[in-house]
Structures are given as C-alpha cells and as structure tokens.
Design a protein around this motif. Structure first.
Motif, PDB file in Angstrom:
ATOM      1  N   TYR A  68     -17.997  -4.816 -13.331  1.00  0.00           N
ATOM      2  CA  TYR A  68     -16.810  -5.615 -13.645  1.00  0.00           C
ATOM      3  C   TYR A  68     -16.715  -5.771 -15.161  1.00  0.00           C
ATOM      4  CZ  TYR A  68     -20.192  -9.477 -13.877  1.00  0.00           C
ATOM      5  OH  TYR A  68     -21.265 -10.273 -14.188  1.00  0.00           O
ATOM      6  N   ALA A  69     -15.512  -5.889 -15.671  1.00  0.00           N
ATOM      7  CA  ALA A  69     -15.290  -6.003 -17.115  1.00  0.00           C
ATOM      8  C   ALA A  69     -16.066  -7.188 -17.681  1.00  0.00           C
ATOM      9  CB  ALA A  69     -13.799  -6.154 -17.404  1.00  0.00           C
ATOM     10  N   GLY A  70     -16.786  -6.945 -18.747  1.00  0.00           N
ATOM     11  CA  GLY A  70     -17.564  -7.993 -19.396  1.00  0.00           C
ATOM     12  C   GLY A  70     -19.010  -8.067 -18.932  1.00  0.00           C
ATOM     13  N   GLN A  71     -19.331  -7.391 -17.862  1.00  0.00           N
ATOM     14  CA  GLN A  71     -20.701  -7.433 -17.340  1.00  0.00           C
ATOM     15  C   GLN A  71     -21.706  -6.934 -18.383  1.00  0.00           C
ATOM     16  OE1 GLN A  71     -21.278  -4.941 -13.884  1.00  0.00           O
ATOM     17  NE2 GLN A  71     -22.919  -6.235 -13.110  1.00  0.00           N
ATOM     18  N   GLU A  72     -21.300  -5.940 -19.151  1.00  0.00           N
ATOM     19  CA  GLU A  72     -22.188  -5.374 -20.162  1.00  0.00           C
ATOM     20  C   GLU A  72     -22.636  -6.416 -21.183  1.00  0.00           C
ATOM     21  OE1 GLU A  72     -17.987  -4.950 -21.463  1.00  0.00           O
ATOM     22  OE2 GLU A  72     -19.017  -4.313 -19.653  1.00  0.00           O
ATOM     23  N   LYS A  89     -22.287  10.657  -9.264  1.00  0.00           N
ATOM     24  CA  LYS A  89     -21.230  11.000 -10.217  1.00  0.00           C
ATOM     25  C   LYS A  89     -20.009  11.585  -9.507  1.00  0.00           C
ATOM     26  CE  LYS A  89     -19.401  12.345 -14.221  1.00  0.00           C
ATOM     27  NZ  LYS A  89     -18.407  11.429 -14.707  1.00  0.00           N
ATOM     28  N   GLY A  90     -18.833  11.057  -9.872  1.00  0.00           N
ATOM     29  CA  GLY A  90     -17.578  11.590  -9.371  1.00  0.00           C
ATOM     30  C   GLY A  90     -17.154  11.101  -7.997  1.00  0.00           C
ATOM     31  N   LEU A  91     -17.963  10.280  -7.357  1.00  0.00           N
ATOM     32  CA  LEU A  91     -17.634   9.799  -6.012  1.00  0.00           C
ATOM     33  C   LEU A  91     -17.343   8.300  -6.028  1.00  0.00           C
ATOM     34  CD1 LEU A  91     -20.341  11.801  -4.037  1.00  0.00           C
ATOM     35  CD2 LEU A  91     -17.949  12.401  -4.371  1.00  0.00           C
ATOM     36  N   GLU A  92     -16.635   7.851  -5.024  1.00  0.00           N
ATOM     37  CA  GLU A  92     -16.283   6.432  -4.884  1.00  0.00           C
ATOM     38  C   GLU A  92     -16.836   5.915  -3.565  1.00  0.00           C
ATOM     39  OE1 GLU A  92     -14.434   3.992  -6.548  1.00  0.00           O
ATOM     40  OE2 GLU A  92     -14.477   5.297  -8.300  1.00  0.00           O
ATOM     41  N   PRO A  93     -17.382   4.699  -3.569  1.00  0.00           N
ATOM     42  CA  PRO A  93     -17.848   4.139  -2.296  1.00  0.00           C
ATOM     43  C   PRO A  93     -16.670   3.785  -1.401  1.00  0.00           C
ATOM     44  CG  PRO A  93     -17.990   2.490  -4.018  1.00  0.00           C
ATOM     45  CD  PRO A  93     -17.556   3.771  -4.675  1.00  0.00           C
ATOM     46  N   GLU A  94     -16.896   3.816  -0.077  1.00  0.00           N
ATOM     47  CA  GLU A  94     -15.836   3.419   0.849  1.00  0.00           C
ATOM     48  C   GLU A  94     -15.457   1.962   0.630  1.00  0.00           C
ATOM     49  OE1 GLU A  94     -16.655   4.389   4.949  1.00  0.00           O
ATOM     50  OE2 GLU A  94     -17.365   6.378   4.396  1.00  0.00           O
ATOM     51  N   GLU A  95     -16.458   1.124   0.458  1.00  0.00           N
ATOM     52  CA  GLU A  95     -16.237  -0.288   0.171  1.00  0.00           C
ATOM     53  C   GLU A  95     -16.609  -0.520  -1.286  1.00  0.00           C
ATOM     54  OE1 GLU A  95     -17.795  -3.052   3.108  1.00  0.00           O
ATOM     55  OE2 GLU A  95     -18.152  -1.344   4.409  1.00  0.00           O
ATOM     56  N   LYS A  96     -15.813  -1.292  -1.989  1.00  0.00           N
ATOM     57  CA  LYS A  96     -16.028  -1.515  -3.422  1.00  0.00           C
ATOM     58  C   LYS A  96     -17.090  -2.589  -3.649  1.00  0.00           C
ATOM     59  CE  LYS A  96     -12.552   1.204  -4.447  1.00  0.00           C
ATOM     60  NZ  LYS A  96     -12.748   2.535  -4.871  1.00  0.00           N
ATOM     61  N   LYS A  97     -18.352  -2.237  -3.321  1.00  0.00           N
ATOM     62  CA  LYS A  97     -19.421  -3.227  -3.463  1.00  0.00           C
ATOM     63  C   LYS A  97     -20.691  -2.663  -4.081  1.00  0.00           C
ATOM     64  CE  LYS A  97     -20.903  -2.501   1.280  1.00  0.00           C
ATOM     65  NZ  LYS A  97     -21.051  -3.060   2.588  1.00  0.00           N
ATOM     66  N   HIS A  98     -20.691  -1.375  -4.439  1.00  0.00           N
ATOM     67  CA  HIS A  98     -21.883  -0.763  -4.996  1.00  0.00           C
ATOM     68  C   HIS A  98     -21.574  -0.017  -6.290  1.00  0.00           C
ATOM     69  CE1 HIS A  98     -23.324  -1.051  -0.688  1.00  0.00           C
ATOM     70  NE2 HIS A  98     -24.148  -1.791  -1.390  1.00  0.00           N
ATOM     71  N   MET A  99     -22.537  -0.014  -7.204  1.00  0.00           N
ATOM     72  CA  MET A  99     -22.415   0.638  -8.504  1.00  0.00           C
ATOM     73  C   MET A  99     -22.461   2.159  -8.339  1.00  0.00           C
ATOM     74  SD  MET A  99     -22.499  -0.009 -11.978  1.00  0.00           S
ATOM     75  CE  MET A  99     -23.141  -1.660 -12.058  1.00  0.00           C
ATOM     76  N   SER A 100     -21.604   2.828  -9.085  1.00  0.00           N
ATOM     77  CA  SER A 100     -21.592   4.293  -9.105  1.00  0.00           C
ATOM     78  C   SER A 100     -22.174   4.769 -10.438  1.00  0.00           C
ATOM     79  CB  SER A 100     -20.162   4.805  -8.958  1.00  0.00           C
ATOM     80  OG  SER A 100     -19.409   4.479 -10.114  1.00  0.00           O
ATOM     81  N   VAL A 101     -22.522   6.039 -10.509  1.00  0.00           N
ATOM     82  CA  VAL A 101     -22.988   6.641 -11.757  1.00  0.00           C
ATOM     83  C   VAL A 101     -21.895   6.506 -12.812  1.00  0.00           C
ATOM     84  CG1 VAL A 101     -23.554   8.863 -12.862  1.00  0.00           C
ATOM     85  CG2 VAL A 101     -24.696   8.182 -10.734  1.00  0.00           C
ATOM     86  N   ASP A 102     -20.643   6.721 -12.435  1.00  0.00           N
ATOM     87  CA  ASP A 102     -19.532   6.589 -13.386  1.00  0.00           C
ATOM     88  C   ASP A 102     -19.442   5.168 -13.947  1.00  0.00           C
ATOM     89  OD1 ASP A 102     -18.420   9.292 -13.303  1.00  0.00           O
ATOM     90  OD2 ASP A 102     -17.904   8.814 -11.238  1.00  0.00           O
ATOM     91  N   GLU A 103     -19.642   4.170 -13.090  1.00  0.00           N
ATOM     92  CA  GLU A 103     -19.601   2.776 -13.558  1.00  0.00           C
ATOM     93  C   GLU A 103     -20.812   2.449 -14.432  1.00  0.00           C
ATOM     94  OE1 GLU A 103     -17.211   0.332 -10.151  1.00  0.00           O
ATOM     95  OE2 GLU A 103     -19.239   0.994  -9.646  1.00  0.00           O
ATOM     96  N   ALA A 104     -21.967   3.000 -14.096  1.00  0.00           N
ATOM     97  CA  ALA A 104     -23.163   2.787 -14.919  1.00  0.00           C
ATOM     98  C   ALA A 104     -22.922   3.335 -16.328  1.00  0.00           C
ATOM     99  CB  ALA A 104     -24.378   3.446 -14.271  1.00  0.00           C
ATOM    100  N   ILE A 105     -22.310   4.508 -16.400  1.00  0.00           N
ATOM    101  CA  ILE A 105     -21.978   5.105 -17.702  1.00  0.00           C
ATOM    102  C   ILE A 105     -20.999   4.213 -18.453  1.00  0.00           C
ATOM    103  CG2 ILE A 105     -20.762   7.043 -18.811  1.00  0.00           C
ATOM    104  CD1 ILE A 105     -22.038   8.832 -16.561  1.00  0.00           C
ATOM    105  N   LYS A 106     -19.977   3.736 -17.781  1.00  0.00           N
ATOM    106  CA  LYS A 106     -18.976   2.857 -18.411  1.00  0.00           C
ATOM    107  C   LYS A 106     -19.643   1.602 -18.966  1.00  0.00           C
ATOM    108  CE  LYS A 106     -14.521   0.719 -17.411  1.00  0.00           C
ATOM    109  NZ  LYS A 106     -13.457   0.563 -16.420  1.00  0.00           N
TER     110      LYS A 106
END
Length: 172
Positions: A68-72, A89-106
């Motif tokens: 989430y914005a500001g978490q960093e 990387k490049g995939l989205e979870p079915e439910e928006k409750k877990h961190m992705s590689v893309d979000e970790a990079i962000k």
C-alpha cells in the motif's frame, strides 16, 4: 478483554508465554532494550508487521499483505527487511491480499534508504514453481538490493549478514 478480531494465541500457548502484548498499527513495545513497532498490513486476517530495533540493528518484518502507498516509509532504514512474497513476477493474486514480486520491487524502489539485505519468505506453491532463485534475482536486479530467500534451518549473522545452514554434527 474484547478484541477487534479473534485472538491469535490459544490458551495452551498462552501458558508458556511470560509477556504478551496486544498491538495495532504504530503500537510500540520495549522489551529488554529492544523496540518493537507495529506496522499495519493490508490482509483479510489480523496481521501486523514489525520494525524491531536496538542500538545495533534495525530489522523489518512484513507480515502477510499486499503493498500500500506509504508502506515503504515505515520500513525505511532497516538493515534487514523480511518480506512475505507469494506472487511471482508479472502475475496477480486472485484475491488482493498477498505481496507480489512486482509490489516488492515498487516498495523497495520507493525507499530512500534501502535495506542492506532483503529476505523473501512464506512462499506459495506458485512462487516455488516460479523458481525462487529467479524471483530473488529479478528483485535484486531491479532494486540493487541484495535479495535472498529463506531456507529451512538457515541462520543469519547480524554483524556480517552472512547466512549458514544448520548441520548436524557427526555422532549426534
């Protein structure tokens, strides 16, 4: 005591704990010179992350949840950041409750003072099949932060950030 959510420790476990602190976002607990600051997580269950700090180190532990914005900002300046990353990387979870590689990079790119080491853990079958070594390299290449994944029986020397594996001694 009334809780905003269900208790996460059963009565049997409770008997073995000398101190128990209920925390929520931004709660601070000090135990024997170590400071624990709770950091909110965006997840369906009652989860919080922590920044654990002393005079010698600062460790961030991100529990289950997505970016989430500001978490960093809450994990800024940690020497070590432990991240639960369940989505490759490049995939989205079915439910928006877990961190992705893309979000970790962000999250890591948004940090002004990045950690010295990122440790990925709490893997899904999805991540395991996507090759953990490849996923950590993707994060490391994109952020220039040393990134490894946790392994069973791994230990970490906080002074050198070197890892080792527990090895059973001969004759034991």
């Amino acid at each position: 005591k009334d809780y905003d959510y269900y208790p996460c420790i059963n009565p049997y476990q409770r008997k073995k704990i000398s101190e128990l602190h209920t925390v929520k976002n931004r709660s601070i607990v000090k135990i024997k010179g170590v400071r624990f600051e709770a950091v909110k997580s965006e997840h369906y269950g009652p989860t919080v992350g922590f920044v654990i700090s002393s005079d010698k180190f600062r460790i961030g532990y991100m529990s289950d949840g997505r970016y989430y914005a500001g978490q960093e900002n809450r994990y800024e300046g940690c020497d070590i950041l432990i991240m639960n990353v369940l989505v490759p990387k490049g995939l989205e979870p079915e439910e928006k409750k877990h961190m992705s590689v893309d979000e970790a990079i962000k999250l890591l790119r948004a940090m002004k003072k990045k950690p010295k080491l990122v440790i990925l853990q709490h893997f899904s079958l999805w991540m395991l099949r996507a090759n953990l070594w490849k996923q950590e390299k993707i994060i490391q290449d994109a952020t220039k932060v040393r990134t490894i994944h946790a392994e069973d029986f791994m230990s970490l020397d906080l002074a050198t950030l070197a890892t080792s594996q527990y090895k059973k001694k001969a004759g034991m």
